[in-house]
Design a protein around this motif. Structure first.
Motif, PDB file in Angstrom:
ATOM      1  N   TYR A 419     -42.940  51.015   4.691  1.00 43.94           N
ATOM      2  CA  TYR A 419     -42.393  52.193   6.096  1.00 43.94           C
ATOM      3  C   TYR A 419     -41.453  51.689   6.812  1.00 43.94           C
ATOM      4  O   TYR A 419     -40.607  52.443   7.064  1.00 43.94           O
ATOM      5  CB  TYR A 419     -43.918  52.137   6.618  1.00 43.94           C
ATOM      6  CG  TYR A 419     -43.953  53.040   7.842  1.00 43.94           C
ATOM      7  CD1 TYR A 419     -44.557  54.229   7.799  1.00 43.94           C
ATOM      8  CD2 TYR A 419     -43.404  52.614   9.152  1.00 43.94           C
ATOM      9  CE1 TYR A 419     -44.626  54.959   9.025  1.00 43.94           C
ATOM     10  CE2 TYR A 419     -43.269  53.335  10.147  1.00 43.94           C
ATOM     11  CZ  TYR A 419     -44.045  54.644  10.135  1.00 43.94           C
ATOM     12  OH  TYR A 419     -44.010  55.561  11.391  1.00 43.94           O
ATOM     13  N   ILE A 420     -41.357  50.266   7.159  1.00 45.13           N
ATOM     14  CA  ILE A 420     -40.263  50.043   8.058  1.00 45.13           C
ATOM     15  C   ILE A 420     -38.908  50.117   7.217  1.00 45.13           C
ATOM     16  O   ILE A 420     -37.882  50.486   8.009  1.00 45.13           O
ATOM     17  CB  ILE A 420     -40.512  48.378   8.256  1.00 45.13           C
ATOM     18  CG1 ILE A 420     -41.796  48.229   9.113  1.00 45.13           C
ATOM     19  CG2 ILE A 420     -39.247  47.576   8.995  1.00 45.13           C
ATOM     20  CD1 ILE A 420     -42.352  46.869   9.314  1.00 45.13           C
ATOM     21  N   VAL A 421     -38.678  49.683   5.979  1.00 44.50           N
ATOM     22  CA  VAL A 421     -37.342  49.887   5.446  1.00 44.50           C
ATOM     23  C   VAL A 421     -37.274  51.412   5.296  1.00 44.50           C
ATOM     24  O   VAL A 421     -36.041  51.659   5.793  1.00 44.50           O
ATOM     25  CB  VAL A 421     -37.431  48.933   4.076  1.00 44.50           C
ATOM     26  CG1 VAL A 421     -36.082  49.209   3.366  1.00 44.50           C
ATOM     27  CG2 VAL A 421     -38.024  47.788   3.914  1.00 44.50           C
ATOM     28  N   CYS A 422     -37.870  52.213   4.990  1.00 51.24           N
ATOM     29  CA  CYS A 422     -37.774  53.638   4.907  1.00 51.24           C
ATOM     30  C   CYS A 422     -37.309  54.036   6.353  1.00 51.24           C
ATOM     31  O   CYS A 422     -36.529  54.927   6.223  1.00 51.24           O
ATOM     32  CB  CYS A 422     -39.119  54.376   4.351  1.00 51.24           C
ATOM     33  SG  CYS A 422     -39.250  53.926   2.457  1.00 51.24           S
ATOM     34  N   ASP A 423     -38.016  53.899   7.215  1.00 49.20           N
ATOM     35  CA  ASP A 423     -37.809  54.247   8.656  1.00 49.20           C
ATOM     36  C   ASP A 423     -36.309  53.896   9.049  1.00 49.20           C
ATOM     37  O   ASP A 423     -35.751  54.555   9.673  1.00 49.20           O
ATOM     38  CB  ASP A 423     -38.826  53.674   9.560  1.00 49.20           C
ATOM     39  CG  ASP A 423     -38.535  54.398  10.915  1.00 49.20           C
ATOM     40  OD1 ASP A 423     -38.212  55.407  11.016  1.00 49.20           O
ATOM     41  OD2 ASP A 423     -38.927  53.510  11.899  1.00 49.20           O
ATOM     42  N   GLU A 424     -35.856  52.797   8.705  1.00 53.75           N
ATOM     43  CA  GLU A 424     -34.558  51.926   9.058  1.00 53.75           C
ATOM     44  C   GLU A 424     -33.483  52.933   8.185  1.00 53.75           C
ATOM     45  O   GLU A 424     -32.194  52.586   8.355  1.00 53.75           O
ATOM     46  CB  GLU A 424     -34.482  50.346   9.083  1.00 53.75           C
ATOM     47  CG  GLU A 424     -35.692  50.240  10.239  1.00 53.75           C
ATOM     48  CD  GLU A 424     -35.153  50.120  11.320  1.00 53.75           C
ATOM     49  OE1 GLU A 424     -33.666  50.594  11.593  1.00 53.75           O
ATOM     50  OE2 GLU A 424     -35.807  49.974  12.442  1.00 53.75           O
ATOM     51  N   SER A 425     -33.873  53.228   7.124  1.00 56.06           N
ATOM     52  CA  SER A 425     -32.881  53.841   5.878  1.00 56.06           C
ATOM     53  C   SER A 425     -31.850  54.807   6.815  1.00 56.06           C
ATOM     54  O   SER A 425     -32.436  55.547   7.496  1.00 56.06           O
ATOM     55  CB  SER A 425     -33.479  54.001   4.685  1.00 56.06           C
ATOM     56  OG  SER A 425     -34.103  55.361   4.907  1.00 56.06           O
ATOM     57  N   ASN A 426     -30.707  54.996   6.260  1.00 58.28           N
ATOM     58  CA  ASN A 426     -29.855  55.989   6.611  1.00 58.28           C
ATOM     59  C   ASN A 426     -30.302  57.355   6.159  1.00 58.28           C
ATOM     60  O   ASN A 426     -30.146  58.350   6.615  1.00 58.28           O
ATOM     61  CB  ASN A 426     -28.273  55.762   5.955  1.00 58.28           C
ATOM     62  CG  ASN A 426     -27.648  54.616   6.555  1.00 58.28           C
ATOM     63  OD1 ASN A 426     -28.090  53.191   6.060  1.00 58.28           O
ATOM     64  ND2 ASN A 426     -27.281  54.885   7.653  1.00 58.28           N
ATOM     65  N   VAL A 427     -31.012  57.170   4.916  1.00 58.07           N
ATOM     66  CA  VAL A 427     -31.412  58.754   4.326  1.00 58.07           C
ATOM     67  C   VAL A 427     -32.704  58.117   3.526  1.00 58.07           C
ATOM     68  O   VAL A 427     -32.965  57.268   2.966  1.00 58.07           O
ATOM     69  CB  VAL A 427     -30.687  59.214   3.229  1.00 58.07           C
ATOM     70  CG1 VAL A 427     -31.246  60.280   2.443  1.00 58.07           C
ATOM     71  CG2 VAL A 427     -29.136  59.554   3.562  1.00 58.07           C
ATOM     72  N   PHE A 428     -33.730  59.195   4.297  1.00 61.15           N
ATOM     73  CA  PHE A 428     -35.052  58.739   3.272  1.00 61.15           C
ATOM     74  C   PHE A 428     -35.252  60.109   2.354  1.00 61.15           C
ATOM     75  O   PHE A 428     -35.106  61.261   2.662  1.00 61.15           O
ATOM     76  CB  PHE A 428     -36.156  58.784   4.456  1.00 61.15           C
ATOM     77  CG  PHE A 428     -37.541  58.719   3.954  1.00 61.15           C
ATOM     78  CD1 PHE A 428     -37.912  57.701   2.880  1.00 61.15           C
ATOM     79  CD2 PHE A 428     -38.431  59.533   4.337  1.00 61.15           C
ATOM     80  CE1 PHE A 428     -38.939  57.742   2.549  1.00 61.15           C
ATOM     81  CE2 PHE A 428     -39.871  59.515   3.785  1.00 61.15           C
ATOM     82  CZ  PHE A 428     -40.066  58.645   2.969  1.00 61.15           C
ATOM     83  N   VAL A 429     -35.738  59.785   1.217  1.00 60.42           N
ATOM     84  CA  VAL A 429     -36.068  60.875   0.149  1.00 60.42           C
ATOM     85  C   VAL A 429     -37.731  60.561  -0.204  1.00 60.42           C
ATOM     86  O   VAL A 429     -37.901  59.674  -0.432  1.00 60.42           O
ATOM     87  CB  VAL A 429     -35.131  60.545  -1.043  1.00 60.42           C
ATOM     88  CG1 VAL A 429     -35.323  61.525  -2.264  1.00 60.42           C
ATOM     89  CG2 VAL A 429     -33.658  60.343  -0.711  1.00 60.42           C
ATOM     90  N   THR A 430     -38.230  61.599   0.046  1.00 58.51           N
ATOM     91  CA  THR A 430     -39.411  61.700  -0.183  1.00 58.51           C
ATOM     92  C   THR A 430     -39.676  62.454  -1.623  1.00 58.51           C
ATOM     93  O   THR A 430     -38.642  63.225  -2.147  1.00 58.51           O
ATOM     94  CB  THR A 430     -40.393  62.595   0.572  1.00 58.51           C
ATOM     95  OG1 THR A 430     -39.964  64.121   0.508  1.00 58.51           O
ATOM     96  CG2 THR A 430     -40.135  62.306   2.174  1.00 58.51           C
ATOM     97  N   ASN A 431     -40.604  62.154  -2.531  1.00 60.10           N
ATOM     98  CA  ASN A 431     -40.832  62.951  -3.650  1.00 60.10           C
ATOM     99  C   ASN A 431     -42.194  63.733  -3.878  1.00 60.10           C
ATOM    100  O   ASN A 431     -42.661  64.279  -4.837  1.00 60.10           O
ATOM    101  CB  ASN A 431     -40.918  61.794  -4.964  1.00 60.10           C
ATOM    102  CG  ASN A 431     -40.832  62.518  -6.249  1.00 60.10           C
ATOM    103  OD1 ASN A 431     -40.437  63.416  -6.541  1.00 60.10           O
ATOM    104  ND2 ASN A 431     -41.383  61.680  -7.256  1.00 60.10           N
ATOM    105  N   ASN A 432     -42.888  63.541  -2.952  1.00 63.42           N
ATOM    106  CA  ASN A 432     -44.331  64.122  -2.798  1.00 63.42           C
ATOM    107  C   ASN A 432     -44.729  64.355  -1.384  1.00 63.42           C
ATOM    108  O   ASN A 432     -44.572  63.359  -0.514  1.00 63.42           O
ATOM    109  CB  ASN A 432     -45.365  63.668  -3.402  1.00 63.42           C
ATOM    110  CG  ASN A 432     -46.891  64.440  -3.444  1.00 63.42           C
ATOM    111  OD1 ASN A 432     -47.466  63.996  -2.495  1.00 63.42           O
ATOM    112  ND2 ASN A 432     -46.796  65.272  -4.488  1.00 63.42           N
TER     113      ASN A 432
END
Length: 541
Positions: A419-432
């Motif tokens: 969750y932390i890494v995804c939140d801090e990423s420049n782009v977050f990609v969900t698949n579901n």
């Protein structure tokens, strides 16, 4: 062609304006023959495109009696117009290119969940209507929705909230307690003005009770009125009340002040413990040391997810048997048609399909990618096509080996690191569009609409099936077109549609100097009408 051209330039201005409107402004400025500036044309009544084409072809058909080639020429021209109209509708090029790394409009918005001066302070423990016990359900992010809603329900009931219990019996079998994942002292202190929170019901009070705490399950998405009419009398009579399987038990549309409390609980009060926070930030720093910007992808391609979806991913009888056996865990699941589910956009993309989508959107193969996921169905064989498309491929296991060991027995703590890494990423990609996808998309909207990409699975499914029958450039152009509206832009929020935990419209404001968005005004009026009773009826007093 002389007669055809003369006829085209004699068409009424109203029809020319209509053609320019239907084919987009780009077409109007590309083709000089349609550059008409008459104000009367802009104000004319619109006529349907089929009617215009029909009249044109009818007239030209008559004219072709005298000239043998005019009708065929205009027929060709009309077909060209129709094709270009469809192209603009599909490609969206009249709106300009999309910046794949950030939302240009996001800078105009910010999270605004500060409590109003009119919002009364929380009642103290001794003056409250009793103690509210909450038993959340599901994995980390499902529990997160339950906890933030529990804070609001405690406020509605004027109850003292006991630190919620986490689910130990779900599919993930994680025995972590609240204090193992979230900073419990911070949670209590941050909410001090809104809700009184205690770690446990006082022993002295429990010993004086003649019966064990009464338990009940509230219907899903219950409005504040239900809690006031059905739950509050029980709480006052029993003094200690437990609400079980507490997830999505509060309605989406409630008073705006309560919505803001929901946001304060979710985005501010729920802070991870120091060990989780430190390791998560270490992984973010390690990604940033390798690249200034990176993508985080939540693949959600675990066996349980695939089994639950009822979809088929090309693994033959072996896949059908294995996922079918897992599916038996849910006795109430209906039989589903796999092809039908895919055509309706209900199936997650395979890792390979996620990679194709990202490359088509414009992410180069040297882009750094962090993959957040549990056990991938099919293991490395399933992941290899994504690795081939993005060789700079990292996971928490690759970035932190020995440091990760203490967390390995606990799926919720591992999910918190992701969750932390995804939140801090420049782009977050969900698949579901599951719980983690919704919660993170919501937070990223709240934090200035950081780029969040959700696959338009319904439209992409047909494109991906036809991938082998078209060249790369047309495929990439169509992917860009179908993904418009699924890139995390501010105007994607629709008040009253979707879960508030995904679209926190009451908690997002435009910066001063910019006009207030329509969605914001609408959500305020709707929320005030629906929740006024809950706010000004004493909130359980």
């Amino acid at each position: 062609m002389g007669l055809a051209k003369a006829w085209m330039f004699s068409v009424k201005p109203a029809n020319l304006a209509l053609l320019q409107h239907l084919n987009g402004s780009a077409l109007g400025y590309k083709d000089a023959c349609w550059r008409w500036r008459s104000s009367a044309a802009r104000q004319s009544k619109q006529i349907s495109w089929p009617l215009v084409c029909g009249l044109m072809l009818l007239c030209l058909g008559i004219a072709s009696l005298f000239t043998g080639h005019v009708a065929s020429d205009l027929g060709w021209y009309s077909q060209r117009l129709v094709k270009q109209r469809l192209y603009f509708k599909l490609d969206g090029s009249d709106k300009g290119p999309i910046d794949i790394w950030k939302s240009e409009n996001g800078k105009h918005f910010y999270g605004c969940s500060k409590r109003s001066r009119k919002f009364p302070h929380a009642v103290r423990e001794r003056s409250s209507n009793g103690y509210l016990l909450i038993a959340s359900s599901g994995g980390l992010n499902q529990q997160r929705t339950g906890i933030s809603d529990a804070v609001v329900v405690a406020r509605i009931l004027n109850a003292t909230l006991v630190v919620p219990e986490l689910d130990h019996n779900s599919y993930w079998k994680d025995n972590s307690d609240f204090a193992n994942i979230f900073d419990v002292n911070w949670f209590i202190s941050y909410l001090l003005k809104d809700v009184t929170v205690v770690k446990r019901v006082p022993d002295k009070f429990m010993r004086s009770m003649e019966k064990s705490p009464y338990s009940m399950r509230v219907p899903r998405k219950s409005p504040p009125e239900y809690y006031l009419d059905q739950v509050l009398p029980l709480l006052k009579r029993r003094h200690v009340l437990q609400l079980t399987k507490f997830d999505y038990r509060l309605a989406n549309d409630i008073d705006e002040e309560l919505q803001k409390l929901r946001c304060r609980a979710n985005f501010h009060a729920l802070r991870f413990t120091k060990p989780i926070q430190e390791l998560g930030q270490k992984l973010v720093m390690r990604m940033r040391e390798m690249a200034k910007r990176f993508i985080a992808v939540h693949l959600r391609f675990e066996p349980d997810m695939l089994a639950f979806s009822g979809c088929y991913f090309g693994g033959g009888d072996k896949e059908r048997y294995e996922l079918g056996e897992i599916r038996k865990r849910w006795e109430t699941l209906p039989d589903l048609d796999a092809d039908g589910e895919r055509s309706r956009g209900k199936c997650p993309l395979t890792p390979h399909e996620v990679g194709l989508m990202l490359r088509a959107l414009g992410f180069a193969n040297d882009t750094y990618i962090y993959v957040a996921s549990g056990e991938i169905y099919g293991g490395e064989e399933t992941l290899q096509p994504l690795r081939d498309l993005f060789p700079n491929f990292y996971t928490k296991e690759r970035l932190a080996n020995e440091e990760l060991q203490p967390f390995l027995p606990y799926s919720s703590r591992l999910a918190a690191i992701d969750y932390i890494v995804c939140d801090e990423s420049n782009v977050f990609v969900t698949n579901n569009n599951g719980n983690m996808a919704r919660i993170l998309a919501s937070r990223r909207r709240y934090m200035g609409h950081k780029r969040t990409i959700r696959p338009n699975a319904k439209r992409l499914s047909s494109l991906l099936r036809e991938r082998g029958q078209m060249d790369w450039d047309p495929f990439a152009k169509k992917v860009k077109a179908v993904q418009r509206g699924f890139m995390g832009e501010p105007d994607e929020m629709r008040p009253g549609r979707g879960e508030f935990h995904e679209f926190p419209y009451s908690c997002i404001c435009k910066r001063s100097g910019d006009p207030e968005p329509t969605s914001k005004r609408k959500s305020r009026s709707e929320g005030e009408k629906q929740g006024r009773r809950a706010t000004f009826r004493g909130l359980g007093g």
